[in-house]
Design a protein around this motif. Structure first.
Motif, PDB file in Angstrom:
ATOM      1  N   ALA A  99       0.838  -1.210   0.000  1.00 33.83           N
ATOM      2  CA  ALA A  99       0.000   0.000   0.000  1.00 33.83           C
ATOM      3  C   ALA A  99       0.868   1.253   0.000  1.00 33.83           C
ATOM      4  O   ALA A  99       0.529   2.256  -0.644  1.00 33.83           O
ATOM      5  CB  ALA A  99      -0.934  -0.007   1.216  1.00 33.83           C
ATOM      6  N   GLU A 100       2.005   1.177   0.705  1.00 32.62           N
ATOM      7  CA  GLU A 100       2.875   2.361   0.795  1.00 32.62           C
ATOM      8  C   GLU A 100       3.496   2.734  -0.545  1.00 32.62           C
ATOM      9  O   GLU A 100       3.952   3.848  -0.724  1.00 32.62           O
ATOM     10  CB  GLU A 100       3.967   2.113   1.838  1.00 32.62           C
ATOM     11  N   LYS A 101       3.508   1.806  -1.474  1.00 40.17           N
ATOM     12  CA  LYS A 101       4.099   2.096  -2.789  1.00 40.17           C
ATOM     13  C   LYS A 101       3.094   2.765  -3.732  1.00 40.17           C
ATOM     14  O   LYS A 101       3.446   3.246  -4.797  1.00 40.17           O
ATOM     15  CB  LYS A 101       4.624   0.803  -3.423  1.00 40.17           C
ATOM     16  N   ILE A 102       1.828   2.754  -3.330  1.00 40.33           N
ATOM     17  CA  ILE A 102       0.775   3.289  -4.208  1.00 40.33           C
ATOM     18  C   ILE A 102       0.412   4.701  -3.764  1.00 40.33           C
ATOM     19  O   ILE A 102       0.418   5.015  -2.573  1.00 40.33           O
ATOM     20  CB  ILE A 102      -0.455   2.357  -4.167  1.00 40.33           C
ATOM     21  N   HIS A 103       0.093   5.527  -4.747  1.00 38.92           N
ATOM     22  CA  HIS A 103      -0.222   6.910  -4.400  1.00 38.92           C
ATOM     23  C   HIS A 103      -1.356   7.476  -5.248  1.00 38.92           C
ATOM     24  O   HIS A 103      -1.408   7.259  -6.463  1.00 38.92           O
ATOM     25  CB  HIS A 103       1.022   7.814  -4.581  1.00 38.92           C
ATOM     26  N   PHE A 104      -2.279   8.156  -4.610  1.00 40.13           N
ATOM     27  CA  PHE A 104      -3.148   9.134  -5.266  1.00 40.13           C
ATOM     28  C   PHE A 104      -3.528  10.162  -4.209  1.00 40.13           C
ATOM     29  O   PHE A 104      -3.496   9.873  -3.008  1.00 40.13           O
ATOM     30  CB  PHE A 104      -4.377   8.496  -5.943  1.00 40.13           C
ATOM     31  N   GLU A 105      -3.885  11.336  -4.634  1.00 42.21           N
ATOM     32  CA  GLU A 105      -4.140  12.424  -3.695  1.00 42.21           C
ATOM     33  C   GLU A 105      -5.245  12.037  -2.703  1.00 42.21           C
ATOM     34  O   GLU A 105      -6.319  11.582  -3.112  1.00 42.21           O
ATOM     35  CB  GLU A 105      -4.571  13.668  -4.498  1.00 42.21           C
ATOM     36  N   GLY A 106      -4.958  12.208  -1.426  1.00 41.26           N
ATOM     37  CA  GLY A 106      -5.970  11.955  -0.397  1.00 41.26           C
ATOM     38  C   GLY A 106      -6.215  10.490  -0.087  1.00 41.26           C
ATOM     39  O   GLY A 106      -7.187  10.155   0.596  1.00 41.26           O
ATOM     40  N   MET A 107      -5.347   9.598  -0.580  1.00 36.61           N
ATOM     41  CA  MET A 107      -5.550   8.149  -0.391  1.00 36.61           C
ATOM     42  C   MET A 107      -5.681   7.792   1.096  1.00 36.61           C
ATOM     43  O   MET A 107      -4.886   8.224   1.917  1.00 36.61           O
ATOM     44  CB  MET A 107      -4.367   7.402  -1.003  1.00 36.61           C
ATOM     45  N   CYS A 108      -6.710   7.004   1.417  1.00 33.06           N
ATOM     46  CA  CYS A 108      -6.947   6.589   2.810  1.00 33.06           C
ATOM     47  C   CYS A 108      -6.972   5.074   2.902  1.00 33.06           C
ATOM     48  O   CYS A 108      -7.364   4.396   1.949  1.00 33.06           O
ATOM     49  CB  CYS A 108      -8.312   7.085   3.291  1.00 33.06           C
ATOM     50  N   TYR A 109      -6.580   4.544   4.022  1.00 31.57           N
ATOM     51  CA  TYR A 109      -6.801   3.128   4.323  1.00 31.57           C
ATOM     52  C   TYR A 109      -6.686   2.893   5.816  1.00 31.57           C
ATOM     53  O   TYR A 109      -6.073   3.685   6.526  1.00 31.57           O
ATOM     54  CB  TYR A 109      -5.846   2.212   3.547  1.00 31.57           C
ATOM     55  N   ARG A 110      -7.313   1.818   6.246  1.00 33.78           N
ATOM     56  CA  ARG A 110      -7.221   1.468   7.664  1.00 33.78           C
ATOM     57  C   ARG A 110      -5.880   0.808   7.955  1.00 33.78           C
ATOM     58  O   ARG A 110      -5.364   0.058   7.141  1.00 33.78           O
ATOM     59  CB  ARG A 110      -8.381   0.548   8.058  1.00 33.78           C
ATOM     60  N   ARG A 111      -5.340   1.113   9.143  1.00 31.61           N
ATOM     61  CA  ARG A 111      -4.019   0.580   9.518  1.00 31.61           C
ATOM     62  C   ARG A 111      -4.159  -0.668  10.381  1.00 31.61           C
ATOM     63  O   ARG A 111      -3.139  -1.200  10.832  1.00 31.61           O
ATOM     64  CB  ARG A 111      -3.235   1.626  10.335  1.00 31.61           C
ATOM     65  N   ASP A 112      -5.393  -1.075  10.668  1.00 33.16           N
ATOM     66  CA  ASP A 112      -5.555  -2.121  11.694  1.00 33.16           C
ATOM     67  C   ASP A 112      -6.292  -3.353  11.169  1.00 33.16           C
ATOM     68  O   ASP A 112      -6.979  -4.022  11.936  1.00 33.16           O
ATOM     69  CB  ASP A 112      -6.288  -1.538  12.907  1.00 33.16           C
ATOM     70  N   ILE A 113      -6.134  -3.650   9.868  1.00 34.25           N
ATOM     71  CA  ILE A 113      -6.800  -4.840   9.330  1.00 34.25           C
ATOM     72  C   ILE A 113      -6.224  -6.088  10.017  1.00 34.25           C
ATOM     73  O   ILE A 113      -5.010  -6.209  10.160  1.00 34.25           O
ATOM     74  CB  ILE A 113      -6.636  -4.925   7.787  1.00 34.25           C
ATOM     75  N   ALA A 114      -7.113  -6.952  10.437  1.00 35.28           N
ATOM     76  CA  ALA A 114      -6.770  -8.231  11.099  1.00 35.28           C
ATOM     77  C   ALA A 114      -6.272  -8.047  12.532  1.00 35.28           C
ATOM     78  O   ALA A 114      -5.761  -8.992  13.129  1.00 35.28           O
ATOM     79  CB  ALA A 114      -5.758  -9.037  10.287  1.00 35.28           C
ATOM     80  N   HIS A 115      -6.456  -6.838  13.095  1.00 36.00           N
ATOM     81  CA  HIS A 115      -5.917  -6.628  14.444  1.00 36.00           C
ATOM     82  C   HIS A 115      -6.530  -7.568  15.474  1.00 36.00           C
ATOM     83  O   HIS A 115      -5.881  -7.957  16.418  1.00 36.00           O
ATOM     84  CB  HIS A 115      -6.107  -5.173  14.880  1.00 36.00           C
ATOM     85  N   ARG A 116      -7.800  -7.952  15.247  1.00 34.46           N
ATOM     86  CA  ARG A 116      -8.437  -8.831  16.242  1.00 34.46           C
ATOM     87  C   ARG A 116      -7.717 -10.173  16.311  1.00 34.46           C
ATOM     88  O   ARG A 116      -7.452 -10.694  17.376  1.00 34.46           O
ATOM     89  CB  ARG A 116      -9.903  -9.062  15.918  1.00 34.46           C
ATOM     90  N   ALA A 117      -7.411 -10.722  15.137  1.00 29.78           N
ATOM     91  CA  ALA A 117      -6.733 -12.019  15.109  1.00 29.78           C
ATOM     92  C   ALA A 117      -5.290 -11.872  15.608  1.00 29.78           C
ATOM     93  O   ALA A 117      -4.763 -12.761  16.256  1.00 29.78           O
ATOM     94  CB  ALA A 117      -6.745 -12.582  13.693  1.00 29.78           C
ATOM     95  N   LEU A 118      -4.662 -10.759  15.292  1.00 27.90           N
ATOM     96  CA  LEU A 118      -3.249 -10.608  15.648  1.00 27.90           C
ATOM     97  C   LEU A 118      -3.064 -10.285  17.120  1.00 27.90           C
ATOM     98  O   LEU A 118      -2.082 -10.705  17.739  1.00 27.90           O
ATOM     99  CB  LEU A 118      -2.604  -9.494  14.808  1.00 27.90           C
ATOM    100  N   THR A 119      -4.014  -9.562  17.701  1.00 27.56           N
ATOM    101  CA  THR A 119      -3.825  -9.148  19.108  1.00 27.56           C
ATOM    102  C   THR A 119      -4.770  -9.877  20.051  1.00 27.56           C
ATOM    103  O   THR A 119      -4.642  -9.753  21.257  1.00 27.56           O
ATOM    104  CB  THR A 119      -4.076  -7.632  19.272  1.00 27.56           C
ATOM    105  N   GLY A 120      -5.745 -10.596  19.490  1.00 29.71           N
ATOM    106  CA  GLY A 120      -6.718 -11.280  20.338  1.00 29.71           C
ATOM    107  C   GLY A 120      -7.738 -10.343  20.952  1.00 29.71           C
ATOM    108  O   GLY A 120      -8.509 -10.732  21.825  1.00 29.71           O
ATOM    109  N   LYS A 121      -7.782  -9.077  20.472  1.00 24.50           N
ATOM    110  CA  LYS A 121      -8.737  -8.116  21.034  1.00 24.50           C
ATOM    111  C   LYS A 121      -9.811  -7.743  20.025  1.00 24.50           C
ATOM    112  O   LYS A 121      -9.561  -7.708  18.849  1.00 24.50           O
ATOM    113  CB  LYS A 121      -7.998  -6.841  21.454  1.00 24.50           C
TER     114      LYS A 121
END
Ligand code: AMP
Ligand code: GLY
Length: 423
Positions: free
Chosen positions: A401-423
């Motif tokens: 994702a960090e290699k891709i660019h367009f103005e104002g690009m948004c994305y969530r930083r916490d995909i799969a956090h439940r499985a990874l952190t158990g929360k």
């Protein structure tokens, strides 16, 4: 075989990409398709609701099998029309698609069949709905009965929000006729997951369970969206619980439909809340999930055509469906989505992202303008990565994702956090 895919999002791009790998596929058309599909599919300029034009195209181009991505043509009866004209098509009939098209129909079916779901009441009168809401209090969920493109459900944590949602749907009619009937339901707390199955009317082929992230912002804040990212399989649901989900929800739903003379064919994709009292249906969808499908296609080991043809009575060995590992999809969205956003912004970096091992970039809302790839939707791209562990797949999807660019690009930083952190 000559294949026709209907739809234009990342889900359809992933299906087309996977279909192109089938030794049984000779030619793929996509209506209306998207620029990302161009290496594998010829685009046809017919909209997804132009049912007669789509059927005529299928006849005139000797299409062997049509695969429908989005819900709208299914709800409008594209499967009935194609079958009347002797054309083979993947998906449920209009009666089957009611499961997605009408929440009131689904609620009634689930309740009468004893399939666990949130308690609810259905209203067509605003004053009665308001009185009920005042008695019930919050938290509560207000849903437009008809199809409102994934935006028709408001989870209200306080009464004022609930009343405002009710007024907007029933009085201001912000979803048009879709909000003339409203379902008010019990709020369910828990982990929300997805169960996907290919159905042939009687039997089904279960996919891995998956988890989507519907809210726009990290930590499940912000508005509901079409889906900001998904991953599969789920390490926190064991085999016994998975079996229970498919038996008590998917199998029971197929059976309840059959009792009403509906042979459900195609995909049943169900959102389920794992509550402390057991799994509860949030909603049934009658098509593939987006962005779940992008993750599924990358992990699928078998020929997708064989898998789809399970719906037509074909056989598939479920034990060899997937290659080992995990897959994660991440939606890159336009600034403002799911509200108003700008289009036509130049996109760069897709090729660099795809140079990473096991990374794929599917187009969700893009267009070509003056030979330049530009944004043309709220969800713009769907980046997918697979890996031997979930951690590696997640790390790789963010690296891409960090290699891709367009103005104002948004994305969530916490995909799969439940499985990874158990929360
Ligand atoms: P729906 O349009 O029914 O899929 O609802 C959209 C989203 O709202 C779901 O994916 C859930 O995250 C949330 N939601 C819907 N119904 C409930 C409920 N009864 N309790 C808690 N959250 C819900
Ligand atoms: N993943 C959400 C949806 O397809 O409805």
């Amino acid at each position: 075989m000559r294949i026709f895919v209907i739809g234009s999002g990342a889900r359809e791009h992933a299906l087309v990409w996977k279909l192109a790998q089938s030794t049984r596929v000779d030619k793929i058309y996509a209506a209306p398709g998207n620029p990302g599909m161009q290496p594998y599919a010829e685009r046809v300029h017919i909209g997804v609701s132009q049912l007669h034009e789509l059927a005529t195209f299928a006849e005139q181009n000797a299409i062997d099998y049509t695969i429908v991505g989005p819900e709208v043509p299914l709800i409008e009866g594209i499967v009935n029309l194609f079958r009347q004209r002797g054309l083979k098509i993947f998906g449920p009939t209009k009666a089957g698609a009611e499961l997605e098209g009408s929440k009131a129909f689904t609620k009634e079916l689930l309740t009468s069949a004893g399939i666990p779901t949130a308690q609810h009441r259905t209203f067509s009168d605003y004053n009665l709905a308001l009185q009920y809401l005042q008695r019930h209090g919050a938290p509560v969920v207000i849903k437009a009965d008809g199809n409102a493109s994934g935006k028709g459900a408001i989870v209200a944590h306080d009464e004022a929000t609930a009343q405002e949602a009710l007024k907007q749907m029933m009085v201001d009619r912000i979803f048009g006729a879709a909000g003339d009937v409203v379902v008010i339901e019990e709020y369910l707390a828990g982990d929300e997951i997805g169960a996907t199955a290919i159905c042939n009317g009687t039997n089904f082929l279960p996919f891995y369970l998956s988890q989507d992230h519907k809210r726009a912002l990290d930590n499940d804040k912000g508005l509901n969206t079409g889906g900001m990212g998904a991953y599969t399989p789920l390490s926190f649901v064991d085999a016994a619980q998975t079996d229970r989900i498919y038996k008590e929800i998917v199998e029971a739903t197929l059976y309840a439909l059959k009792e009403r003379n509906i042979d459900f064919t195609g995909v049943l994709y169900t959102n389920i809340m794992l509550t402390k009292d057991g799994p509860r249906v949030i909603e049934h969808n009658t098509r593939f999930g987006d962005p779940e499908t992008q993750a599924f296609m990358v992990l699928l080991q078998q020929d997708i055509l064989d898998v789809l043809e399970f719906a037509e009575g074909g056989t598939v060995d479920p034990s060899t469906l997937w290659r080992p590992g995990y897959a994660v999809s991440l939606s890159l969205t336009a600034n403002g989505y799911p509200g108003a956003y700008r289009s036509g912004l130049p996109i760069s970096g897709i090729e660099e992202a795809e140079e990473l091992e096991n990374v794929y970039v599917f187009h969700a809302g893009t267009a070509i303008k003056d030979d330049q790839l530009v944004t043309a939707g709220g969800r713009v791209l769907s980046v997918v990565a697979s890996g031997p562990t979930l951690e590696e797949a997640v790390q790789r999807v963010y690296e891409a994702a960090e290699k891709i660019h367009f103005e104002g690009m948004c994305y969530r930083r916490d995909i799969a956090h439940r499985a990874l952190t158990g929360k």
